[in-house]
Design an enzyme around this catalytic site. Structure first.
Site, PDB file in Angstrom:
ATOM      1  N   LYS A 144       0.689  -1.372  -0.002  1.00 62.84           N
ATOM      2  CA  LYS A 144      -0.056  -0.023  -0.012  1.00 62.84           C
ATOM      3  C   LYS A 144       0.909   1.323  -0.025  1.00 62.84           C
ATOM      4  CE  LYS A 144      -3.322  -0.042   3.072  1.00 62.84           C
ATOM      5  NZ  LYS A 144      -4.630   0.499   2.266  1.00 62.84           N
ATOM      6  N   ILE A 475     -13.824 -19.032   6.529  1.00 66.51           N
ATOM      7  CA  ILE A 475     -13.881 -17.879   6.861  1.00 66.51           C
ATOM      8  C   ILE A 475     -15.077 -17.309   6.278  1.00 66.51           C
ATOM      9  CG2 ILE A 475     -12.587 -15.733   6.603  1.00 66.51           C
ATOM     10  CD1 ILE A 475     -11.127 -18.229   8.206  1.00 66.51           C
ATOM     11  N   HIS A 738      -5.124 -17.901  -1.921  1.00 70.49           N
ATOM     12  CA  HIS A 738      -4.612 -17.221  -2.843  1.00 70.49           C
ATOM     13  C   HIS A 738      -4.151 -17.919  -4.067  1.00 70.49           C
ATOM     14  CE1 HIS A 738      -4.391 -14.700   0.746  1.00 70.49           C
ATOM     15  NE2 HIS A 738      -5.090 -13.805  -0.234  1.00 70.49           N
ATOM     16  N   CYS A 770      -8.408 -17.242   4.502  1.00 72.77           N
ATOM     17  CA  CYS A 770      -9.407 -16.341   4.069  1.00 72.77           C
ATOM     18  C   CYS A 770     -10.672 -16.996   3.444  1.00 72.77           C
ATOM     19  CB  CYS A 770      -8.568 -15.282   3.333  1.00 72.77           C
ATOM     20  SG  CYS A 770      -9.652 -13.656   3.298  1.00 72.77           S
TER      21      CYS A 770
HETATM   22  N1  GLN Z   1     -16.078 -13.206   5.325  1.00 72.10           N
HETATM   23  C1  GLN Z   1     -15.207 -12.869   4.343  1.00 72.10           C
HETATM   24  C2  GLN Z   1     -14.925 -13.836   3.348  1.00 72.10           C
HETATM   25  O1  GLN Z   1     -15.011 -15.101   3.709  1.00 72.10           O
HETATM   26  C3  GLN Z   1     -13.943 -12.267   4.593  1.00 72.10           C
HETATM   27  C4  GLN Z   1     -13.004 -11.655   3.603  1.00 72.10           C
HETATM   28  C5  GLN Z   1     -11.851 -11.095   4.087  1.00 72.10           C
HETATM   29  O2  GLN Z   1     -11.542 -11.232   5.138  1.00 72.10           O
HETATM   30  N2  GLN Z   1     -11.232 -10.212   3.311  1.00 72.10           N
HETATM   31  O3  GLN Z   1     -14.873 -13.597   2.241  1.00 72.10           O
HETATM   32 ZN    ZN Z   2      -9.163 -12.544   4.895  1.00 74.56          ZN
END
Ligand code: GLN
Ligand code: ZN
Length: 798
Positions: A144, A475, A738, A770
């Site tokens: 960033k 997540i 990713h 994530c």
């Molecule tokens: N709950 C969101 C997801 O699973 C979290 C995404 C994030 O933290 N960028 O996409």
């Molecule tokens: Zn995330």
């Protein structure tokens, strides 16, 4: 050029993406092999010509040149000075300029290893990059740019780094502008900022001092200045925004030394230098900045507002007779300039610096603003709201207008109209909601505290949830397939009815929950199929937000984001996600986890109000999210996740400001989370793992469970939690979302063993890094099966 303006109006940089994101389209077509380089170059020329024309028509006396790029300015500078990392097999010794292949290779990695997504990089869907994924590891890192949402390509330095003038782009652009009748002002990122924002990449010499490269680097700048002078340049803008950061003595000395040489070179060639600071007050760097031997100084009077009097006093003392470029129009937000307020500052500045020495500019490059309101068609931006806003092109008009009012030649009706717009905005009932104000005033410290301490809550939650050791969860998001996106697009267009869309989403949720049940995920989620984006989805349902149709801002490369506009008091008129989470819970006996975006992240990824502190806005959002959390509990959700991936990026640029920020950010999260009973489990999630310097604040969030990104760093980044004796439960990500690679059970088990070695095993969860929204089901299914298997093996081992 205006023949002899008493007050020069100029800009520090223009948005590159084009009013219709032409840059994105051209660059991606080239990357995808759909169009040749010649087409891309033609598109670049057309965009530059358009930007120069717009700026000239707005009445600017000096128009920036060299601010355009097909990817990023720091990358352009690396090419200009021939700093290409060895792995790209370019050597400036051959005397060849850095070609566009090398340029894009540095940005995106080698094609052979690229996996998907036209941008060439994968994101977790939060709109932000989290470093180069394994599949494109040869790309340069991206990070960033200060506290903006723009990402630059990080220069790499090592003891063998040598610089040489290696690109003609800047000179070509200057000539191109000249051909259009524009006497451009070349813009360069300064040498000390360039070195400070890069990273040392030297295995043999990890403590290599990058400042030792300064001399060689400045030599190239000297050459650049000579070339530009020959082409007929007069003013050169050198950006040193690191002056808004905490600087070491060595960095201050480097600024002094480098700029002494630059000033000398400029004088020798008859050039004048403008040194620019932006993004914050100068504080302890003020005297050092004004001591630089430049002809003009740019100062960010928006971010530096608190310091303006001290700045002007110092200017009078240290820079008498020099030119002050005052950044008076906010380059980073979208509000219409308040002319009366600006004129008061400008008159003060004019008196301090003297006739002929004041220039007007945006606070920073307009790169961080959307392009124009001209094409704004969003139904959510009604005429009233629109009358409060100014994007980049409108900001240029504001500068010209401010000059005319200062000189006394302005149109009184325009000043009246600006006053009326400001007054209307201040008084608008759409901004001020008395109920929100009353509610905020009634908040007490206990509202930001759970009933009992974590240890007590943990017992109650364990009894209620009945989860095994090493519980598994995700997540939140599951693959956003083409089908899901198409259904949403049709529903938005009106070609799919509300009820059909809802039925479609229910079907997706049911399949997602059935899958999780079948493989044995202990705490399932509904999958987030209803969401377009983790901030926009909530903004659309909260009061106080508006959305543009075309308010794009470059995030990195060809990727643009369209932040919501948070214009008024925030409240939640009705439940937002309850319907989906409640439905999902009916489908399984396992405890479903409700899924929300936290107040700091919503704030951080929006254009926010400038008429109240960010902390106040965060609290309002927090109360709205709190309502949703309480409703989710009411309908039977035993666990609720409040995502806060943006807490870290909100950290102020100066260390001295961190504590105050973290205090209100933590309070906002806690306010959103603390309306529930002890036995309701609050989760949070953060998309990174650099916690060393904020671990106390993370602990202060007092979330019952935190999930973080750790797989790519091989769990090393868990160190902060271990050293701190982090008391609450934690899910270190073991599946790198990713990458399309499917992790094996053994591999995830090894990661968890590492976690177990440093954290109490009873507090550990097993989960991905994530959300899974950017992945395909074909990857997610086997990966999550392996993840569940990992947890089973861990349980067998305890
Ligand atoms: N709950 C969101 C997801 O699973 C979290 C995404 C994030 O933290 N960028 O996409
Ligand atoms: Zn995330």
């Amino acid at each position: 050029m205006n023949p002899s303006p008493c007050i020069v109006v100029h800009s520090l940089g223009h948005p590159r993406i084009g009013a219709h994101r032409e840059l994105k389209k051209a660059v991606e077509a080239y990357w995808n092999g759909k169009s040749p380089l010649a087409d891309l170059e033609a598109a670049g020329r057309a965009l530059r010509a358009d930007h120069w024309r717009v700026q000239k028509n707005a009445g600017l006396d000096l128009v920036p040149v060299g601010d355009f790029s097909f990817y990023d300015s720091m990358l352009e500078l690396s090419c200009l000075v021939g700093n290409v990392p060895p792995r790209f097999a370019y050597s400036h010794r051959a005397g060849e300029p850095v070609g566009s292949d090398t340029f894009f290779l540095m940005a995106r990695g080698s094609r052979g290893e690229k996996t998907e997504k036209s941008e060439g990089r994968e994101t977790c869907g939060c709109g932000h990059d989290h470093g180069a994924p394994a599949a494109t590891r040869h790309a340069c890192e991206m990070t960033k740019w200060f506290d903006t949402n723009y990402h630059y390509i990080v220069p790499e330095f090592h003891s063998g780094t040598r610089f040489a003038l290696s690109s003609e782009k800047l000179f070509n652009d200057f000539e191109e502008a000249k051909a259009q009748g524009i006497a451009g002002k070349p813009v360069l990122i300064g040498p000390v900022t360039y070195l400070a924002l890069g990273k040392v990449q030297d295995a043999a010499n990890p403590t290599f001092d990058r400042l030792s490269l300064l001399d060689g680097l400045v030599a190239v700048y000297e050459e650049v200045l000579a070339r530009l002078a020959k082409l007929g340049a007069t003013w050169i803008q050198i950006d040193e925004p690191i002056t808004a950061l905490d600087l070491s003595a060595a960095q201050k000395a480097a600024l002094k030394g480098a700029h002494a040489r630059l000033a000398k070179a400029a004088a020798a060639h008859g050039l004048k230098l403008l040194v620019a600071s932006y993004f914050g007050p100068l504080r302890d760097n003020l005297a050092d900045f004004l001591a630089l031997p430049a002809n003009a100084f740019h100062y960010d009077a928006v971010r530096g507002e608190e310091e303006i009097d001290a700045f002007l006093a110092a200017f009078k003392e240290q820079a008498k007779g020099k030119i002050l470029s005052l950044g008076i129009v906010d380059g980073r937000n979208i509000w219409k300039n308040d002319f009366d307020a600006s004129l008061a500052v400008l008159r003060k500045a004019w008196a301090a610096v003297g006739e002929g020495n004041l220039w007007l500019a945006p606070s920073c490059s307009l790169l961080h603003s959307p392009v124009t309101l001209r094409n704004e068609t969003s139904p959510s931006l009604d005429p009233e709201l629109k009358s409060w806003l100014a994007f980049a092109e409108e900001k240029l008009d504001e500068l010209a207008a401010l000059r005319s009012f200062l000189l006394g030649t302005g149109d009184p009706a325009a000043l009246e109209a600006n006053r009326a717009a400001q007054a209307a905005r201040r008084a608008s009932p759409r901004i001020h909601n008395a109920a929100v104000a009353r509610r905020l005033a009634a908040v007490t410290p206990s509202d930001a505290r759970r009933v009992s301490l974590f240890r007590e809550r943990q017992k109650l939650q364990r009894a209620k949830l009945g989860l095994p050791a090493f519980p598994t969860t995700t997540i939140g998001s599951f693959p956003q397939t083409a089908e899901v996106r198409a259904a949403r697009a049709q529903w938005k267009k009106g070609t799919l009815s509300e009820s059909s869309y809802e039925a479609f989403l229910e079907k997706e949720i049911a399949a997602c929950v059935a899958f999780q049940d079948e493989i044995g995920i202990d705490m399932p989620v509904h999958g987030e199929f209803e969401r377009n984006d983790m901030v926009e989805y909530f903004g659309e349902q909260l009061e106080g937000f508006a959305f543009t149709a075309n308010g794009w801002v470059q995030s990195y490369g060809s990727r643009c984001v369209k932040p919501p506009i948070l214009f008024g008091d925030v409240s939640r008129p009705r439940p937002m996600t309850v319907r989906w989470s409640a439905y999902a819970q009916t489908l399984t006996r396992r405890p479903m986890k409700g899924m929300l975006t936290g107040p700091v992240t919503i704030l951080q990824w929006s254009f926010v109000r400038n008429d109240q502190p960010r902390s106040a806005t965060a609290r309002q959002i927090a109360l709205a999210i709190r309502d949703e959390v309480v409703d989710l509990e009411r309908v039977g959700l035993a666990a609720i996740q409040i995502d806060e991936p943006a807490i870290r990026e909100g950290l102020p640029l100066r260390r001295a400001d961190w504590a105050a920020y973290l205090a209100w950010a933590v309070e906002a999260f806690r306010l959103s989370a603390s309306g529930v009973r002890d036995e309701t489990q609050i989760h949070t999630h953060m998309c990174y793992a650099e916690f060393n310097d904020i671990i106390q604040a993370v602990a202060d969030l007092d979330a019952d469970v935190i999930t973080i990104e750790t797989s790519r760093s091989n769990m090393e980044l868990l160190g902060a939690f271990a050293n701190f004796n982090y008391p609450n439960e934690i899910g270190p990500g073991v599946y790198d979302i990713h990458s399309p690679r499917i992790p094996e059970t053994g591999e995830m088990e090894r990661l968890m063993e590492k976690a177990k070695a440093v954290l109490p095993p009873r507090n550990l969860w097993v989960n991905p890094d994530c959300g899974l929204k950017t992945r395909a089901w074909a990857e997610v299914k086997p990966a999550l099966k392996n993840l569940v298997e990992t947890a089973k093996r861990l349980r067998a081992g305890v």
